[in-house]
Design a protein around this motif. Structure first.
Motif, PDB file in Angstrom:
ATOM      1  N   ALA A 141       0.839  -1.196   0.000  1.00 46.72           N
ATOM      2  CA  ALA A 141       0.000   0.000   0.000  1.00 46.72           C
ATOM      3  C   ALA A 141       0.876   1.249   0.000  1.00 46.72           C
ATOM      4  O   ALA A 141       1.383   1.650   1.024  1.00 46.72           O
ATOM      5  N   LEU A 142       1.070   1.827  -1.199  1.00 42.31           N
ATOM      6  CA  LEU A 142       1.923   3.006  -1.288  1.00 42.31           C
ATOM      7  C   LEU A 142       1.124   4.179  -1.844  1.00 42.31           C
ATOM      8  O   LEU A 142       0.352   4.009  -2.790  1.00 42.31           O
ATOM      9  N   PRO A 143       1.314   5.392  -1.268  1.00 45.08           N
ATOM     10  CA  PRO A 143       0.584   6.554  -1.772  1.00 45.08           C
ATOM     11  C   PRO A 143       1.076   6.938  -3.173  1.00 45.08           C
ATOM     12  O   PRO A 143       2.198   6.580  -3.563  1.00 45.08           O
ATOM     13  N   ALA A 144       0.240   7.677  -3.908  1.00 43.41           N
ATOM     14  CA  ALA A 144       0.572   8.040  -5.286  1.00 43.41           C
ATOM     15  C   ALA A 144       1.854   8.865  -5.358  1.00 43.41           C
ATOM     16  O   ALA A 144       2.645   8.707  -6.290  1.00 43.41           O
ATOM     17  N   ASN A 145       2.088   9.740  -4.361  1.00 46.26           N
ATOM     18  CA  ASN A 145       3.264  10.606  -4.455  1.00 46.26           C
ATOM     19  C   ASN A 145       4.581   9.843  -4.273  1.00 46.26           C
ATOM     20  O   ASN A 145       5.654  10.399  -4.452  1.00 46.26           O
ATOM     21  N   ALA A 146       4.489   8.554  -3.885  1.00 46.54           N
ATOM     22  CA  ALA A 146       5.707   7.753  -3.761  1.00 46.54           C
ATOM     23  C   ALA A 146       6.304   7.509  -5.150  1.00 46.54           C
ATOM     24  O   ALA A 146       7.492   7.303  -5.306  1.00 46.54           O
ATOM     25  N   ILE A 148       6.064   4.991  -6.970  1.00 52.37           N
ATOM     26  CA  ILE A 148       6.639   3.654  -7.045  1.00 52.37           C
ATOM     27  C   ILE A 148       5.554   2.676  -6.626  1.00 52.37           C
ATOM     28  O   ILE A 148       4.674   3.039  -5.853  1.00 52.37           O
ATOM     29  N   GLU A 149       5.543   1.471  -7.191  1.00 52.35           N
ATOM     30  CA  GLU A 149       4.560   0.497  -6.692  1.00 52.35           C
ATOM     31  C   GLU A 149       5.159  -0.890  -6.599  1.00 52.35           C
ATOM     32  O   GLU A 149       6.155  -1.201  -7.256  1.00 52.35           O
ATOM     33  N   MET A 150       4.541  -1.690  -5.740  1.00 55.49           N
ATOM     34  CA  MET A 150       5.072  -3.028  -5.531  1.00 55.49           C
ATOM     35  C   MET A 150       4.708  -3.912  -6.717  1.00 55.49           C
ATOM     36  O   MET A 150       3.580  -3.905  -7.187  1.00 55.49           O
ATOM     37  N   THR A 151       5.700  -4.639  -7.227  1.00 54.48           N
ATOM     38  CA  THR A 151       5.410  -5.583  -8.295  1.00 54.48           C
ATOM     39  C   THR A 151       5.921  -6.924  -7.802  1.00 54.48           C
ATOM     40  O   THR A 151       7.056  -7.026  -7.386  1.00 54.48           O
ATOM     41  N   GLY A 152       5.088  -7.921  -7.838  1.00 59.61           N
ATOM     42  CA  GLY A 152       5.494  -9.210  -7.304  1.00 59.61           C
ATOM     43  C   GLY A 152       4.963  -9.368  -5.895  1.00 59.61           C
ATOM     44  O   GLY A 152       4.249  -8.503  -5.378  1.00 59.61           O
ATOM     45  N   SER A 158       9.904  -6.384  -4.374  1.00 62.74           N
ATOM     46  CA  SER A 158      10.325  -5.854  -5.660  1.00 62.74           C
ATOM     47  C   SER A 158       9.407  -4.681  -6.015  1.00 62.74           C
ATOM     48  O   SER A 158       8.194  -4.783  -5.910  1.00 62.74           O
ATOM     49  N   PHE A 159      10.008  -3.532  -6.393  1.00 64.12           N
ATOM     50  CA  PHE A 159       9.232  -2.323  -6.632  1.00 64.12           C
ATOM     51  C   PHE A 159       9.586  -1.721  -7.979  1.00 64.12           C
ATOM     52  O   PHE A 159      10.726  -1.801  -8.420  1.00 64.12           O
ATOM     53  N   THR A 160       8.597  -1.094  -8.612  1.00 62.11           N
ATOM     54  CA  THR A 160       8.838  -0.481  -9.910  1.00 62.11           C
ATOM     55  C   THR A 160       8.576   1.020  -9.835  1.00 62.11           C
ATOM     56  O   THR A 160       7.537   1.450  -9.336  1.00 62.11           O
ATOM     57  N   VAL A 161       9.557   1.793 -10.321  1.00 57.71           N
ATOM     58  CA  VAL A 161       9.403   3.248 -10.357  1.00 57.71           C
ATOM     59  C   VAL A 161       8.527   3.577 -11.551  1.00 57.71           C
ATOM     60  O   VAL A 161       8.807   3.175 -12.670  1.00 57.71           O
TER      61      VAL A 161
END
Lengths: 383, 179
Positions: A141-146, A148-152, A158-161
């Motif tokens: 659970a990451l806010p939009a302003n991060a 970046i989101e979790m993939t996997g 593992s996170f994707t910018v």
């Protein structure tokens, strides 16, 4: 002291007067000080003349000085810790002798209770620091302003910018604590696996003619080929420039050596004073205080063991092995015989396993035995 | 700015403190030694001492005052030991007024630096690149922005910093507006 504090306040007020942000209260304080002596007025005028934006405000320079400072502070602490251990081991030895006599005197069947040390490291979570200083724990659970989101899966970390928008790039930092690691997929397709105890900074989007990132610690890079935009990793002792390749950078600010190991392709490794090109399987070693880069052959399996969550020590001194283990498991290690430190071992084992597993492996060689003590472990030669 | 207590054992706070005060203390020490390398060592030693004090200051200003005293004393010691070849220890350097006046100067500069640093990142970058003599076009291509947004950011920087007219500042102003 009060006189100094007073001048600190006056100095701030002089700048506030310059910007027009000065408040009524502040103006009164400043006027009063100015009227105290003609020298004060002269000083105020000369300072106003110097308040130009051209003054030195190079934050990077301050950051570099800070890195040197924290390195020094850590070394000092290590030294004093070492002194403390010596002191406590002397006390422990005395205690052991006393207890020995006590038991020898034929006391009832009591056993000393030995404190358990933390043996199995619990995985911790990396933290993302945004350019404005706010911190976010990396999770699903990451806010939009991060940006970046979790993939996997949650286990993989593992996170994707995302890097989608066309706003100016911001520099974000991932802090990976001890007992953790994670993978960051950058917008250009490059993958960065970051080891425990590291800081990694990247722009939310690559612009201009180069792709630049910053590392304090250890990471493995799989760089997406882009001949137009070289990829540059900056670290304390130098930087690595590549077009597209796979390599490992190990540069912890508190260790005296930095290593760049190439597994595929070609890279250019540079320090302030020298540079070298690496071929696959070779490793650049940069030692603090030395000008030249030393190039050695590396065992890639050893260098990348951490990517497989493993410790892989190959023909290493026991002293070196235990130094790494003592940091990882947070235990003190002492030796009954200092000569043991030079005995060499090869061990390959999981780094999220119990410490006693590794110690058992070492003990199986019949060269050493180990014992848990109050503060850590004691290694002895096997008789 | 944080006005509350300052514990030297709080690592993050100490880092903040270090980064905001570093240039001021180097500038201050250099007025005594006129030798940037020797000054840097002395400033570094003073920070180490403060760090190892493990003390809690009621206000951050007190920690700053502590640093000024420490840097000054170490600089004067250094001059007394005669390691300094370029100049000599004179009465002005050891006087209280020189000490206090330099603190006043560095604190005003520190406040200026802080104003620049608290600008939003892009505004700050535009202001800094302008100071380095880059043109709007150069800044635009360097930052991947349009020339118009560079102009807007420049105006924002000026509004926040509001430099008084005079000397070099006039030149900066013209950079901000004429282009």
């Amino acid at each position: 002291m009060d006189k100094i504090i007073k001048r600190i306040i006056i100095g701030e007020l002089l700048w506030e007067r310059e910007t027009g942000e000065i408040t009524g209260e502040g103006r009164k304080t400043l006027e009063k000080w100015l009227s105290e002596s003609p020298e004060n007025r002269t000083l105020a005028n000369s300072i106003s003349g110097e308040l130009s934006p051209k003054i030195n405000f190079d934050r990077a320079e301050a950051e570099k000085a800070w890195n040197r400072f924290s390195m020094k502070a850590r070394q000092q602490r290590k030294l004093s810790l070492r002194r403390m251990i010596i002191r406590y081991s002397a006390v422990a030895a005395l205690l052991a002798v006393t207890l020995g006599i006590y038991f020898y005197m034929g006391n009832p069947a009591q056993h000393s209770i030995v404190a358990e040390f933390p043996v199995t490291p619990a995985k911790t979570r990396p933290v993302l620091v945004l350019e404005d200083g706010s911190q976010i724990e990396l999770s699903a659970a990451l806010p939009a302003n991060a940006g970046i989101e979790m993939t996997g899966s949650d286990e993989e970390l593992s996170f994707t910018v995302l890097g989608g928008d066309d706003t100016a790039p911001r520099i974000n930092t991932v802090i990976v604590p001890l007992y953790s690691d994670c993978r960051i997929n950058l917008p250009d397709g490059t993958t960065v696996s970051i080891n425990s105890g590291s800081r990694f900074s990247y722009p939310t989007r690559f612009t201009g003619d180069r792709r630049e990132v910053w590392l304090d610690g250890e990471a493995f890079f799989e760089v997406e080929q882009d001949d137009e935009m070289p990829f540059i990793v900056h670290f304390e002792a130098g930087d690595v420039r590549v077009l597209g390749t796979k390599f490992n950078v190990e540069s912890y600010a508190d260790r005296d050596q930095a290593r760049v190991t190439l597994t595929q392709g070609a890279v250019l490794c540079k320090t302030q004073t020298s540079e070298c090109t690496l071929a696959p399987g070779s490793q650049a070693v940069i030692t603090q205080g030395h000008r030249d880069i030393e190039v050695v052959q590396a065992d890639v399996r050893v260098t990348t063991a951490w990517l497989r969550d493993q410790f892989y020590f190959k023909n290493r001194r026991l002293g070196d092995i235990m130094e790494e283990l003592s940091v990882w498991y947070g235990v003190e290690v002492s030796y009954e015989d200092e000569g043991l430190k030079d005995v060499r071992f090869t061990v390959e084992t999981g780094r999220f396993e119990d410490l006693s597993n590794i110690l058992d492996l070492l003990a199986e060689t019949r060269k050493i035995s180990y014992r848990k003590t109050g503060t850590g472990i004691l290694l002895s030669p096997r008789k | 700015m944080k006005k509350n207590g300052f514990k030297t054992t709080d690592h993050e706070r100490f880092r903040d403190f270090y980064l905001t005060t570093y240039h001021a203390l180097v500038g201050f020490g250099n007025k005594f030694l006129d030798d940037p390398y020797a000054t840097e060592d002395i400033v570094q030693d003073s920070y180490l001492k403060l760090y190892n004090l493990g003390k809690e200051f009621a206000r951050e200003e007190e920690a700053r005052a502590w640093m000024y005293v420490s840097v000054r004393n170490l600089c004067i010691d250094y001059l007394r030991r005669g390691k300094f070849r370029g100049g000599e220890l004179n009465d002005t350097l050891v006087s209280d007024s020189f000490f206090l006046d330099e603190i006043t100067r560095q604190e005003a500069l520190l406040a200026l630096r802080r104003s620049i640093e608290t600008l939003p990142a892009r505004t700050r970058e535009v202001a800094l690149l302008t100071c380095n003599g880059m043109s709007n076009n150069e800044i635009a291509s360097h930052m991947g922005l349009t020339v118009n947004s560079v102009k807007t950011l420049k105006k924002e920087a000026y509004k926040k910093l509001r430099y008084s007219l005079g000397g070099e500042c006039l030149i900066i102003l013209s950079f901000l507006f004429v282009q």
